[in-house]
Design a protein around this motif. Structure first.
Motif, PDB file in Angstrom:
ATOM      1  N   UNK A 136       0.828  -1.209   0.000  1.00  0.00           N
ATOM      2  CA  UNK A 136       0.000   0.000   0.000  1.00  0.00           C
ATOM      3  C   UNK A 136       0.858   1.252   0.000  1.00  0.00           C
ATOM      4  N   UNK A 137       1.914   1.245   0.803  1.00  0.00           N
ATOM      5  CA  UNK A 137       2.830   2.387   0.858  1.00  0.00           C
ATOM      6  C   UNK A 137       3.552   2.569  -0.473  1.00  0.00           C
ATOM      7  N   UNK A 138       3.987   1.461  -1.074  1.00  0.00           N
ATOM      8  CA  UNK A 138       4.634   1.543  -2.394  1.00  0.00           C
ATOM      9  C   UNK A 138       3.673   2.096  -3.446  1.00  0.00           C
ATOM     10  N   UNK A 139       2.433   1.659  -3.385  1.00  0.00           N
ATOM     11  CA  UNK A 139       1.424   2.152  -4.321  1.00  0.00           C
ATOM     12  C   UNK A 139       1.215   3.660  -4.138  1.00  0.00           C
ATOM     13  N   UNK A 141       3.361   5.801  -2.834  1.00  0.00           N
ATOM     14  CA  UNK A 141       4.575   6.489  -3.280  1.00  0.00           C
ATOM     15  C   UNK A 141       4.638   6.547  -4.807  1.00  0.00           C
ATOM     16  N   UNK A 142       4.227   5.467  -5.467  1.00  0.00           N
ATOM     17  CA  UNK A 142       4.222   5.438  -6.928  1.00  0.00           C
ATOM     18  C   UNK A 142       3.259   6.482  -7.488  1.00  0.00           C
ATOM     19  N   UNK A 143       2.087   6.599  -6.876  1.00  0.00           N
ATOM     20  CA  UNK A 143       1.123   7.620  -7.318  1.00  0.00           C
ATOM     21  C   UNK A 143       1.692   9.023  -7.127  1.00  0.00           C
ATOM     22  N   UNK A 144       2.372   9.259  -5.999  1.00  0.00           N
ATOM     23  CA  UNK A 144       2.966  10.568  -5.735  1.00  0.00           C
ATOM     24  C   UNK A 144       4.075  10.871  -6.740  1.00  0.00           C
ATOM     25  N   UNK A 145       4.923   9.899  -7.016  1.00  0.00           N
ATOM     26  CA  UNK A 145       5.994  10.097  -8.001  1.00  0.00           C
ATOM     27  C   UNK A 145       5.424  10.344  -9.397  1.00  0.00           C
ATOM     28  N   UNK A 146       4.379   9.624  -9.746  1.00  0.00           N
ATOM     29  CA  UNK A 146       3.722   9.829 -11.044  1.00  0.00           C
ATOM     30  C   UNK A 146       3.170  11.244 -11.134  1.00  0.00           C
ATOM     31  N   UNK A 147       2.570  11.713 -10.046  1.00  0.00           N
ATOM     32  CA  UNK A 147       2.033  13.074 -10.022  1.00  0.00           C
ATOM     33  C   UNK A 147       3.165  14.091 -10.180  1.00  0.00           C
ATOM     34  N   UNK A 148       4.280  13.873  -9.470  1.00  0.00           N
ATOM     35  CA  UNK A 148       5.416  14.792  -9.555  1.00  0.00           C
ATOM     36  C   UNK A 148       6.026  14.802 -10.951  1.00  0.00           C
ATOM     37  N   UNK A 149       6.166  13.635 -11.572  1.00  0.00           N
ATOM     38  CA  UNK A 149       6.708  13.569 -12.938  1.00  0.00           C
ATOM     39  C   UNK A 149       5.789  14.308 -13.902  1.00  0.00           C
ATOM     40  N   UNK A 150       4.502  14.112 -13.742  1.00  0.00           N
ATOM     41  CA  UNK A 150       3.524  14.793 -14.603  1.00  0.00           C
ATOM     42  C   UNK A 150       3.641  16.309 -14.445  1.00  0.00           C
ATOM     43  N   UNK A 151       3.778  16.769 -13.201  1.00  0.00           N
ATOM     44  CA  UNK A 151       3.919  18.205 -12.926  1.00  0.00           C
ATOM     45  C   UNK A 151       5.211  18.745 -13.550  1.00  0.00           C
ATOM     46  N   UNK A 152       6.276  17.988 -13.426  1.00  0.00           N
ATOM     47  CA  UNK A 152       7.559  18.434 -14.011  1.00  0.00           C
ATOM     48  C   UNK A 152       7.494  18.450 -15.532  1.00  0.00           C
ATOM     49  N   UNK A 153       6.810  17.465 -16.101  1.00  0.00           N
ATOM     50  CA  UNK A 153       6.657  17.453 -17.562  1.00  0.00           C
ATOM     51  C   UNK A 153       5.856  18.674 -18.013  1.00  0.00           C
ATOM     52  N   UNK A 154       4.826  19.009 -17.243  1.00  0.00           N
ATOM     53  CA  UNK A 154       4.010  20.189 -17.556  1.00  0.00           C
ATOM     54  C   UNK A 154       4.862  21.453 -17.464  1.00  0.00           C
ATOM     55  N   UNK A 155       5.687  21.541 -16.397  1.00  0.00           N
ATOM     56  CA  UNK A 155       6.558  22.709 -16.230  1.00  0.00           C
ATOM     57  C   UNK A 155       7.611  22.774 -17.339  1.00  0.00           C
ATOM     58  N   UNK A 156       8.132  21.618 -17.741  1.00  0.00           N
ATOM     59  CA  UNK A 156       9.111  21.588 -18.831  1.00  0.00           C
ATOM     60  C   UNK A 156       8.459  22.055 -20.131  1.00  0.00           C
ATOM     61  N   UNK A 157       7.231  21.628 -20.372  1.00  0.00           N
ATOM     62  CA  UNK A 157       6.506  22.059 -21.577  1.00  0.00           C
ATOM     63  C   UNK A 157       6.290  23.568 -21.544  1.00  0.00           C
ATOM     64  N   UNK A 158       5.964  24.110 -20.354  1.00  0.00           N
ATOM     65  CA  UNK A 158       5.809  25.562 -20.225  1.00  0.00           C
ATOM     66  C   UNK A 158       7.139  26.267 -20.476  1.00  0.00           C
ATOM     67  N   UNK A 159       8.221  25.685 -19.986  1.00  0.00           N
ATOM     68  CA  UNK A 159       9.554  26.264 -20.197  1.00  0.00           C
ATOM     69  C   UNK A 159       9.914  26.300 -21.671  1.00  0.00           C
ATOM     70  N   UNK A 160       9.628  25.216 -22.378  1.00  0.00           N
ATOM     71  CA  UNK A 160       9.898  25.172 -23.820  1.00  0.00           C
ATOM     72  C   UNK A 160       9.041  26.201 -24.549  1.00  0.00           C
ATOM     73  N   UNK A 161       7.763  26.295 -24.169  1.00  0.00           N
ATOM     74  CA  UNK A 161       6.866  27.263 -24.809  1.00  0.00           C
ATOM     75  C   UNK A 161       7.338  28.687 -24.538  1.00  0.00           C
ATOM     76  N   UNK A 162       7.751  28.971 -23.295  1.00  0.00           N
ATOM     77  CA  UNK A 162       8.206  30.337 -23.006  1.00  0.00           C
ATOM     78  C   UNK A 162       9.529  30.629 -23.710  1.00  0.00           C
ATOM     79  N   UNK A 163      10.375  29.643 -23.833  1.00  0.00           N
ATOM     80  CA  UNK A 163      11.625  29.830 -24.567  1.00  0.00           C
ATOM     81  C   UNK A 163      11.334  30.170 -26.029  1.00  0.00           C
ATOM     82  N   UNK A 164      10.374  29.448 -26.595  1.00  0.00           N
ATOM     83  CA  UNK A 164       9.971  29.711 -27.984  1.00  0.00           C
ATOM     84  C   UNK A 164       9.373  31.111 -28.106  1.00  0.00           C
ATOM     85  N   UNK A 165       8.557  31.503 -27.124  1.00  0.00           N
ATOM     86  CA  UNK A 165       7.944  32.830 -27.140  1.00  0.00           C
ATOM     87  C   UNK A 165       9.023  33.918 -27.071  1.00  0.00           C
ATOM     88  N   UNK A 166      10.011  33.733 -26.179  1.00  0.00           N
ATOM     89  CA  UNK A 166      11.103  34.703 -26.060  1.00  0.00           C
ATOM     90  C   UNK A 166      11.854  34.797 -27.391  1.00  0.00           C
TER      91      UNK A 166
END
Length: 187
Positions: A136-139, A141-166
């Protein structure tokens, strides 16, 4: 589940009073023993008291031990279940083990061995419950890590978009700055 420091709980489900009471008397010194004369009554105790081990008769009127074992495993995969039978039958034993019985004991049982068997199965329950908590704890933790990776991917996409905008804004700004420099030089 037993309270820390308290007696471990054993549930005996048997329609015959003799074996049910024999087990209660045999185990009462070391364990808190609850008894039931039918599967349905025992299942209610299982859900309310969370025993550490269940001793279940295989042949009972109404719901038999095999049907009862299926029902127990539907709600509790961790608690050890000992099947108790006066009718040793290899096919029934194999079916009980496949469904999730942890032990298969024939009546009459050995009064010296039964407390040892009960303790071994309580230890098994403890291991099962610890494993379930860990999974249960591993599950979680896996959900939390998945959420964090998704958030970082979203932030990376925003970074790429802002770089393109600049980049897109900086080209016209460079031209405008150049014209302003020319205009300033002429003035």
């Amino acid at each position: 589940m037993s309270e820390p420091g308290g007696k471990r709980k054993v549930l005996v489900i048997d329609d015959e009073r003799g074996p049910r009471e024999s087990l209660r008397i045999l185990l009462k010194r070391g364990y808190e023993v609850a008894t039931a004369e039918s599967f349905d009554a025992g299942f209610a105790v299982l859900k309310s008291q969370a025993p550490d081990v269940v001793i279940l008769d295989i042949r009972m009127p109404g719901k038999n031990g095999i049907e009862g074992l299926r029902e127990i495993r539907g709600v509790d995969r961790d608690t050890a279940v000992i099947i108790l039978t006066g009718y040793g039958d290899l096919r029934t034993a194999r079916e009980a083990i496949q469904i999730g019985a942890n032990d298969y004991i024939c009546k009459p049982f050995d009064a010296n061995e039964m407390p040892k068997i009960v303790q071994q199965n309580i230890d098994r329950t403890d291991r099962n419950r610890a494993q379930s908590r860990s999974l249960g704890e591993l599950h979680r933790m896996n959900e939390e890590l998945t959420r964090q990776v998704s958030e970082r991917e979203r932030m990376a996409a925003l970074g790429i978009a802002s770089s393109q905008l600049v980049h897109d804004i900086s080209n016209p700004l460079t031209i405008v700055t150049g014209y302003l420099d020319l205009l300033n030089a002429e003035l």
